[in-house]
Design a protein around this motif. Structure first.
Motif, PDB file in Angstrom:
ATOM      1  N   PRO B  74      38.570  69.341  54.563  1.00 39.96           N
ATOM      2  CA  PRO B  74      39.838  69.805  54.435  1.00 39.96           C
ATOM      3  C   PRO B  74      39.927  70.833  53.346  1.00 39.96           C
ATOM      4  O   PRO B  74      40.718  71.537  53.152  1.00 39.96           O
ATOM      5  CB  PRO B  74      40.639  68.549  54.522  1.00 39.96           C
ATOM      6  N   CYS B  75      38.951  70.428  52.239  1.00 33.99           N
ATOM      7  CA  CYS B  75      38.861  71.424  51.081  1.00 33.99           C
ATOM      8  C   CYS B  75      38.756  72.763  51.379  1.00 33.99           C
ATOM      9  O   CYS B  75      39.125  73.748  51.171  1.00 33.99           O
ATOM     10  CB  CYS B  75      38.188  70.878  49.977  1.00 33.99           C
ATOM     11  N   LEU B  76      37.658  72.960  52.460  1.00 32.27           N
ATOM     12  CA  LEU B  76      36.982  74.177  53.012  1.00 32.27           C
ATOM     13  C   LEU B  76      38.441  75.002  53.861  1.00 32.27           C
ATOM     14  O   LEU B  76      38.620  76.108  53.663  1.00 32.27           O
ATOM     15  CB  LEU B  76      36.147  73.752  53.868  1.00 32.27           C
ATOM     16  N   VAL B  77      39.147  74.325  54.059  1.00 32.28           N
ATOM     17  CA  VAL B  77      40.355  74.736  55.024  1.00 32.28           C
ATOM     18  C   VAL B  77      41.492  75.455  54.014  1.00 32.28           C
ATOM     19  O   VAL B  77      42.123  76.496  54.394  1.00 32.28           O
ATOM     20  CB  VAL B  77      41.078  73.529  55.773  1.00 32.28           C
ATOM     21  N   GLU B  78      41.580  74.631  52.910  1.00 34.23           N
ATOM     22  CA  GLU B  78      42.749  75.184  52.131  1.00 34.23           C
ATOM     23  C   GLU B  78      42.022  76.119  51.071  1.00 34.23           C
ATOM     24  O   GLU B  78      42.894  76.927  50.246  1.00 34.23           O
ATOM     25  CB  GLU B  78      43.261  73.928  51.202  1.00 34.23           C
ATOM     26  N   HIS B  79      40.571  76.321  50.891  1.00 33.79           N
ATOM     27  CA  HIS B  79      39.963  77.078  50.086  1.00 33.79           C
ATOM     28  C   HIS B  79      40.600  78.513  49.920  1.00 33.79           C
ATOM     29  O   HIS B  79      40.888  79.076  49.208  1.00 33.79           O
ATOM     30  CB  HIS B  79      38.427  77.093  50.452  1.00 33.79           C
ATOM     31  N   ARG B 151      52.961  66.424  43.189  1.00 33.37           N
ATOM     32  CA  ARG B 151      51.784  66.131  43.870  1.00 33.37           C
ATOM     33  C   ARG B 151      51.835  66.487  45.423  1.00 33.37           C
ATOM     34  O   ARG B 151      52.761  65.907  45.978  1.00 33.37           O
ATOM     35  CB  ARG B 151      51.377  64.936  43.670  1.00 33.37           C
ATOM     36  N   HIS B 152      50.757  67.249  46.205  1.00 34.84           N
ATOM     37  CA  HIS B 152      50.711  67.376  47.450  1.00 34.84           C
ATOM     38  C   HIS B 152      49.512  66.728  47.784  1.00 34.84           C
ATOM     39  O   HIS B 152      48.444  67.088  47.257  1.00 34.84           O
ATOM     40  CB  HIS B 152      50.738  68.706  47.854  1.00 34.84           C
ATOM     41  N   VAL B 153      49.330  65.915  48.709  1.00 36.24           N
ATOM     42  CA  VAL B 153      48.094  65.188  49.289  1.00 36.24           C
ATOM     43  C   VAL B 153      47.894  65.917  50.800  1.00 36.24           C
ATOM     44  O   VAL B 153      48.492  66.229  51.378  1.00 36.24           O
ATOM     45  CB  VAL B 153      48.495  63.576  49.738  1.00 36.24           C
ATOM     46  N   SER B 154      46.523  65.974  50.536  1.00 38.42           N
ATOM     47  CA  SER B 154      45.956  66.666  51.678  1.00 38.42           C
ATOM     48  C   SER B 154      46.221  68.407  51.783  1.00 38.42           C
ATOM     49  O   SER B 154      46.287  68.842  50.520  1.00 38.42           O
ATOM     50  CB  SER B 154      46.417  66.361  53.374  1.00 38.42           C
TER      51      SER B 154
END
Lengths: 159, 177
Positions: B74-79, B151-154
């Motif tokens: 998911p980090c790649l998705v928000e990158h 804070r935002h999770v995900s």
């Protein structure tokens, strides 16, 4: 069923039984060392009673999640540092909130959680009491026929 | 009176049903952060590129604190969102490289691009625990005083940025004026 089939059947039954046993005693095995048994049992108790924040419905001791692993390591460290169970629970609460506890603390936000069931039980009790009282009242005031009326009734229904 | 006696339980159960119905749709996977309106926890850690950083090295203006890892899809998705934010200079983004290995983190940054002012290396997840992190990605909004405000999770994509972060940032700016 011949004896051979029976044999296989029992073997299957036993394997299923063993599988069930295996999964119910499943817990993560860490190689933590403690100075005494008391510390070890406190560790077990804490990691059984604290909930893994990532995997939601597993306790810390049963979870393979990364954060559960880290939290077990922290519990181990804090026990060796001589912190009490309350201090360790406070540490967890400050970071992860009520969620970390399977038994949440009694606070303004959790009052309903703790006493809701009792309130509902009392409400239900009142309702049940009302219903029974009314049923009783109806039974008491029920019309009783005298002999003459009884005879007439019998005649009417053709007895 | 009789009508009330009949309708009170009905109304009660309709109300209870409504509350429970709503409960079915609450997101129980997103835990509220305990650190909202609290100072960011003390830290003295290395960065992915090897410098030492402490709380004194925080941007001193409103910034994002993004928890990431090279293992985290998911980090790649928000990158791309973070790349855009840093390229357009909209807001500084400080990374926390959470439970990752230094060489893997470096690889990830050189392959995908580095939107972070710097990435704090939290190899064993200790700093993550102090923040109440329970898995990457998570993104915190921190104000100029170093106080955590949101804070935002995900995944933080453009939609989340528009709908959650821009209003929260506008509020912080209005507050400080």
């Amino acid at each position: 069923m011949n004896s051979r089939q029976l044999h296989t059947f029992f073997l299957m039954l036993i394997s299923i039984f063993l599988l069930v046993i295996q999964s119910s005693t499943f817990a993560q095995v860490d190689t933590f060392e403690f100075e005494n048994n008391e510390q070890q049992s406190r560790f077990r108790q804490l990691s059984d009673e604290l909930r893994c924040p990532m995997c939601q419905n597993t306790n810390l001791s049963g979870s393979t999640g990364g954060v559960a692993e880290d939290l077990r390591r922290e519990i181990h460290r804090m026990i060796l540092e001589g912190m009490s169970n309350e201090e360790i629970e406070q540490f967890m609460f400050e970071r992860y909130g009520d969620f970390i506890f399977y038994r949440p603390r009694l606070r303004a936000e959790t009052v309903l959680l703790w006493f809701g069931p009792i309130i509902f039980l009392i409400l239900g009790g009142f309702v049940a009491y009302g219903i029974f009282r009314r049923a009783n009242l109806i039974a008491k005031t029920a019309v009783v026929l005298n002999d003459e009326q009884e005879a007439k009734l019998n005649e009417l229904v053709g007895k | 009176m009789k009508r009330l006696k009949f309708f009170a339980p009905v109304l009660f159960f309709v109300a209870l049903g409504g509350i429970l119905w709503r409960g079915l749709y609450l997101d129980s996977r997103t835990l509220p952060s305990m650190l909202i309106d609290k100072q960011m926890p003390e830290f003295a850690l290395g960065t992915v590129s090897g410098e030492e950083v402490t709380n004194k090295d925080l941007p001193g203006q409103i910034f994002l604190l993004n928890v990431w890892g090279s293992y985290c899809l998911p980090c790649l998705v928000e990158h791309p969102t973070f790349m855009r934010l840093s390229e357009e200079g909209e807001i500084p983004v400080v990374g926390i490289n959470y439970k990752d290995r230094n060489e893997l983190a470096k690889d990830w940054l050189s392959t995908n691009g580095n939107p972070f002012t710097y990435s704090i290396q939290d190899e064993d997840g200790r700093f993550g625990i102090d923040l109440g992190v329970y898995g990457a990605p998570e993104t915190y909004l921190v104000d100029s005083e170093g106080v955590i405000r949101y804070r935002h999770v995900s995944v933080l994509d453009e939609a989340v940025w528009q709908q959650e972060f821009l209003p929260a940032i506008a509020e912080l700016r209005a507050e400080s004026e």
